[in-house]
Write an enzyme that holds these catalytic residues in place. Structure first.
Site, PDB file in Angstrom:
ATOM      1  N   ALA A  81       0.831  -1.213   0.000  1.00 37.92           N
ATOM      2  CA  ALA A  81       0.000   0.000   0.000  1.00 37.92           C
ATOM      3  C   ALA A  81       0.860   1.256   0.000  1.00 37.92           C
ATOM      4  O   ALA A  81       2.000   1.262   0.478  1.00 37.92           O
ATOM      5  CB  ALA A  81      -0.920   0.007   1.222  1.00 37.92           C
ATOM      6  N   VAL A  82       0.250   2.310  -0.528  1.00 36.11           N
ATOM      7  CA  VAL A  82       0.851   3.646  -0.541  1.00 36.11           C
ATOM      8  C   VAL A  82      -0.147   4.598   0.120  1.00 36.11           C
ATOM      9  O   VAL A  82      -1.358   4.530  -0.152  1.00 36.11           O
ATOM     10  CB  VAL A  82       1.135   4.091  -2.002  1.00 36.11           C
ATOM     11  CG1 VAL A  82       1.598   5.540  -2.056  1.00 36.11           C
ATOM     12  CG2 VAL A  82       2.166   3.161  -2.646  1.00 36.11           C
ATOM     13  N   GLU A 114      -2.568 -11.841  -4.350  1.00 37.78           N
ATOM     14  CA  GLU A 114      -4.006 -11.793  -4.580  1.00 37.78           C
ATOM     15  C   GLU A 114      -4.430 -10.333  -4.695  1.00 37.78           C
ATOM     16  O   GLU A 114      -3.865  -9.471  -4.016  1.00 37.78           O
ATOM     17  CB  GLU A 114      -4.799 -12.429  -3.418  1.00 37.78           C
ATOM     18  CG  GLU A 114      -4.785 -13.939  -3.379  1.00 37.78           C
ATOM     19  CD  GLU A 114      -3.533 -14.490  -2.724  1.00 37.78           C
ATOM     20  OE1 GLU A 114      -2.832 -13.716  -2.032  1.00 37.78           O
ATOM     21  OE2 GLU A 114      -3.253 -15.696  -2.896  1.00 37.78           O
ATOM     22  N   ASN A 119     -10.291  -3.812  -7.677  1.00 35.19           N
ATOM     23  CA  ASN A 119      -9.164  -2.920  -7.372  1.00 35.19           C
ATOM     24  C   ASN A 119      -8.432  -2.523  -8.666  1.00 35.19           C
ATOM     25  O   ASN A 119      -7.385  -3.078  -9.018  1.00 35.19           O
ATOM     26  CB  ASN A 119      -8.204  -3.603  -6.392  1.00 35.19           C
ATOM     27  CG  ASN A 119      -7.115  -2.669  -5.902  1.00 35.19           C
ATOM     28  OD1 ASN A 119      -6.883  -1.607  -6.483  1.00 35.19           O
ATOM     29  ND2 ASN A 119      -6.441  -3.062  -4.840  1.00 35.19           N
ATOM     30  N   TYR A 126      -0.107  -4.023 -11.373  1.00 37.48           N
ATOM     31  CA  TYR A 126       0.480  -5.365 -11.523  1.00 37.48           C
ATOM     32  C   TYR A 126       0.592  -5.737 -13.010  1.00 37.48           C
ATOM     33  O   TYR A 126       1.576  -6.345 -13.425  1.00 37.48           O
ATOM     34  CB  TYR A 126      -0.337  -6.392 -10.742  1.00 37.48           C
ATOM     35  CG  TYR A 126      -0.400  -6.093  -9.256  1.00 37.48           C
ATOM     36  CD1 TYR A 126       0.744  -5.720  -8.557  1.00 37.48           C
ATOM     37  CD2 TYR A 126      -1.600  -6.159  -8.546  1.00 37.48           C
ATOM     38  CE1 TYR A 126       0.701  -5.424  -7.210  1.00 37.48           C
ATOM     39  CE2 TYR A 126      -1.654  -5.872  -7.191  1.00 37.48           C
ATOM     40  CZ  TYR A 126      -0.501  -5.501  -6.528  1.00 37.48           C
ATOM     41  OH  TYR A 126      -0.551  -5.207  -5.188  1.00 37.48           O
TER      42      TYR A 126
HETATM   43  C1  LIG Z   1      -2.428   0.179  -5.725  1.00 33.36           C
HETATM   44  C2  LIG Z   1      -1.507   1.272  -5.124  1.00 33.36           C
HETATM   45  C3  LIG Z   1      -0.445   0.589  -4.279  1.00 33.36           C
HETATM   46  C4  LIG Z   1      -0.828   2.009  -6.306  1.00 33.36           C
HETATM   47  O1  LIG Z   1       0.127   2.904  -5.739  1.00 33.36           O
HETATM   48  P1  LIG Z   1       0.488   4.304  -6.424  1.00 33.36           P
HETATM   49  O2  LIG Z   1       1.683   4.827  -5.749  1.00 33.36           O
HETATM   50  O3  LIG Z   1      -0.711   5.169  -6.499  1.00 33.36           O
HETATM   51  O4  LIG Z   1       0.853   3.801  -7.897  1.00 33.36           O
HETATM   52  P2  LIG Z   1       1.712   4.593  -8.994  1.00 33.36           P
HETATM   53  O5  LIG Z   1       1.526   6.069  -8.863  1.00 33.36           O
HETATM   54  O6  LIG Z   1       3.093   4.063  -8.959  1.00 33.36           O
HETATM   55  O7  LIG Z   1       0.974   4.130 -10.314  1.00 33.36           O
HETATM   56  C5  LIG Z   1       1.317   2.915 -10.927  1.00 33.36           C
HETATM   57  C6  LIG Z   1       0.243   2.492 -11.897  1.00 33.36           C
HETATM   58  O8  LIG Z   1      -0.880   2.003 -11.167  1.00 33.36           O
HETATM   59  C7  LIG Z   1      -2.071   2.331 -11.885  1.00 33.36           C
HETATM   60  N1  LIG Z   1      -2.889   3.166 -11.021  1.00 33.36           N
HETATM   61  C8  LIG Z   1      -2.538   3.721  -9.840  1.00 33.36           C
HETATM   62  N2  LIG Z   1      -3.591   4.365  -9.302  1.00 33.36           N
HETATM   63  C9  LIG Z   1      -4.610   4.215 -10.163  1.00 33.36           C
HETATM   64  C10 LIG Z   1      -5.961   4.635 -10.161  1.00 33.36           C
HETATM   65  N3  LIG Z   1      -6.465   5.357  -9.142  1.00 33.36           N
HETATM   66  N4  LIG Z   1      -6.752   4.271 -11.204  1.00 33.36           N
HETATM   67  C11 LIG Z   1      -6.259   3.557 -12.223  1.00 33.36           C
HETATM   68  N5  LIG Z   1      -4.979   3.121 -12.295  1.00 33.36           N
HETATM   69  C12 LIG Z   1      -4.169   3.448 -11.265  1.00 33.36           C
HETATM   70  C13 LIG Z   1      -1.665   3.054 -13.140  1.00 33.36           C
HETATM   71  O9  LIG Z   1      -1.520   2.072 -14.164  1.00 33.36           O
HETATM   72  C14 LIG Z   1      -0.307   3.615 -12.763  1.00 33.36           C
HETATM   73  O10 LIG Z   1       0.537   3.798 -13.844  1.00 33.36           O
HETATM   74  P3  LIG Z   1       0.518   5.201 -14.675  1.00 33.36           P
HETATM   75  O11 LIG Z   1       0.766   6.276 -13.669  1.00 33.36           O
HETATM   76  O12 LIG Z   1       1.635   5.011 -15.643  1.00 33.36           O
HETATM   77  O13 LIG Z   1      -0.844   5.282 -15.286  1.00 33.36           O
HETATM   78  C15 LIG Z   1      -2.308   2.312  -4.322  1.00 33.36           C
HETATM   79  O14 LIG Z   1      -3.396   2.759  -5.088  1.00 33.36           O
HETATM   80  C16 LIG Z   1      -2.818   1.802  -2.995  1.00 33.36           C
HETATM   81  O15 LIG Z   1      -2.096   1.793  -2.001  1.00 33.36           O
HETATM   82  N6  LIG Z   1      -4.090   1.370  -2.951  1.00 33.36           N
HETATM   83  C17 LIG Z   1      -4.696   0.892  -1.703  1.00 33.36           C
HETATM   84  C18 LIG Z   1      -4.091  -0.424  -1.261  1.00 33.36           C
HETATM   85  C19 LIG Z   1      -4.159  -1.460  -2.347  1.00 33.36           C
HETATM   86  O16 LIG Z   1      -5.164  -1.605  -3.044  1.00 33.36           O
HETATM   87  N7  LIG Z   1      -3.061  -2.226  -2.493  1.00 33.36           N
HETATM   88  C20 LIG Z   1      -2.983  -3.314  -3.440  1.00 33.36           C
HETATM   89  C21 LIG Z   1      -3.622  -4.517  -2.835  1.00 33.36           C
HETATM   90  S1  LIG Z   1      -3.477  -5.950  -3.888  1.00 33.36           S
END
Ligand SMILES: CC(C)(COP(=O)(O)OP(=O)(O)OC[C@H]1O[C@@H](n2cnc3c(N)ncnc32)[C@H](O)[C@@H]1OP(=O)(O)O)[C@@H](O)C(=O)NCCC(=O)NCCS
Length: 162
Positions: A81-82, A114, A119, A126
């Site tokens: 997570a971020v 998983e 999501n 991924y």
């Molecule tokens: C999933 C998560 C870890 C992504 O982290 P992040 O730092 O925002 O990701 P990044 O900025 O590095 O983006 C990477 C890619 O993810 C995708 N992405 C990230 N946020 C997105 C959104 N809100 N909608 C669609 N695609 C998204 C995009 O493909 C993006 O690439 P791009 O910027 O070239 O389009 C973050 O949204 C999060 O912590 N979510 C809640 C916890 C969670 O769901 N964890 C995963 C559980 S399996």
């Protein structure tokens, strides 16, 4: 053990193994970004179980984390997570790149995880790294109305021979 990477939005990200005293900050992010969060006890158990527990830091602030269970040549990403205010800045990509590079350097074969089909952010992230769907785990997650399936994904690692 630590490493430093950067993203366009963030010139210096550090990846440092989580310590017990980081877990309140981890749990605060966790309950902000997940509807069904892990408890601080789940994170403490992970640290005590010697899972790989990584924190991602920027400007002295914990902004993300990853929990990885490794067995034989396989890694299983259990939590990733971020913090919401740092999302969409490339931190997720940098943290996942760090984990994949470590797996390659550690001569692992595969990373499993998983993810909820709902999501979109996780799935897109991924997919960008080449994770492929290997199966579906029925009723894996709690959901607002009953249970939600999990998509089971895997990434084959190209080993780095050091
Ligand atoms: C999933 C998560 C870890 C992504 O982290 P992040 O730092 O925002 O990701 P990044 O900025 O590095 O983006 C990477 C890619 O993810 C995708 N992405 C990230 N946020 C997105 C959104 N809100 N909608 C669609 N695609 C998204 C995009 O493909 C993006 O690439 P791009 O910027 O070239 O389009 C973050 O949204 C999060 O912590 N979510 C809640 C916890 C969670 O769901 N964890 C995963 C559980 S399996």
């Amino acid at each position: 053990m630590s490493a430093v990477l950067s993203t366009p939005a963030c010139p210096e990200l550090s990846f440092v193994a989580l310590r017990e005293h980081d877990l309140f900050a981890v749990a605060a992010i966790e309950s902000d970004v997940y509807v069904f969060p892990w408890t601080i006890g789940n994170f403490r158990d992970s640290v005590l179980s010697a899972y790989e527990c990584w924190g991602c830091w920027a400007c002295g602030e914990l902004i993300g984390y990853a929990i990885v269970m490794t067995a034989l040549e396989e890694a299983h990403l259990l939590n990733f997570a971020v913090a919401s205010k740092w999302q969409r800045c490339g931190v997720g990509k940098a943290l996942l790149r760090f984990l994949i590079d470590r797996a390659a350097a550690g001569r692992l074969d595969v990373i499993y995880l998983e993810v909820r089909p709902s999501n979109l952010a996780g799935l897109r992230l991924y997919e960008q790294f080449g994770f492929k769907q290997l199966g579906v785990r029925k009723d894996y997650y709690p959901a607002m109305a009953g249970r939600e399936d999990a998509l089971f994904l895997g990434l084959s690692i190209v080993r780095k021979i050091l």
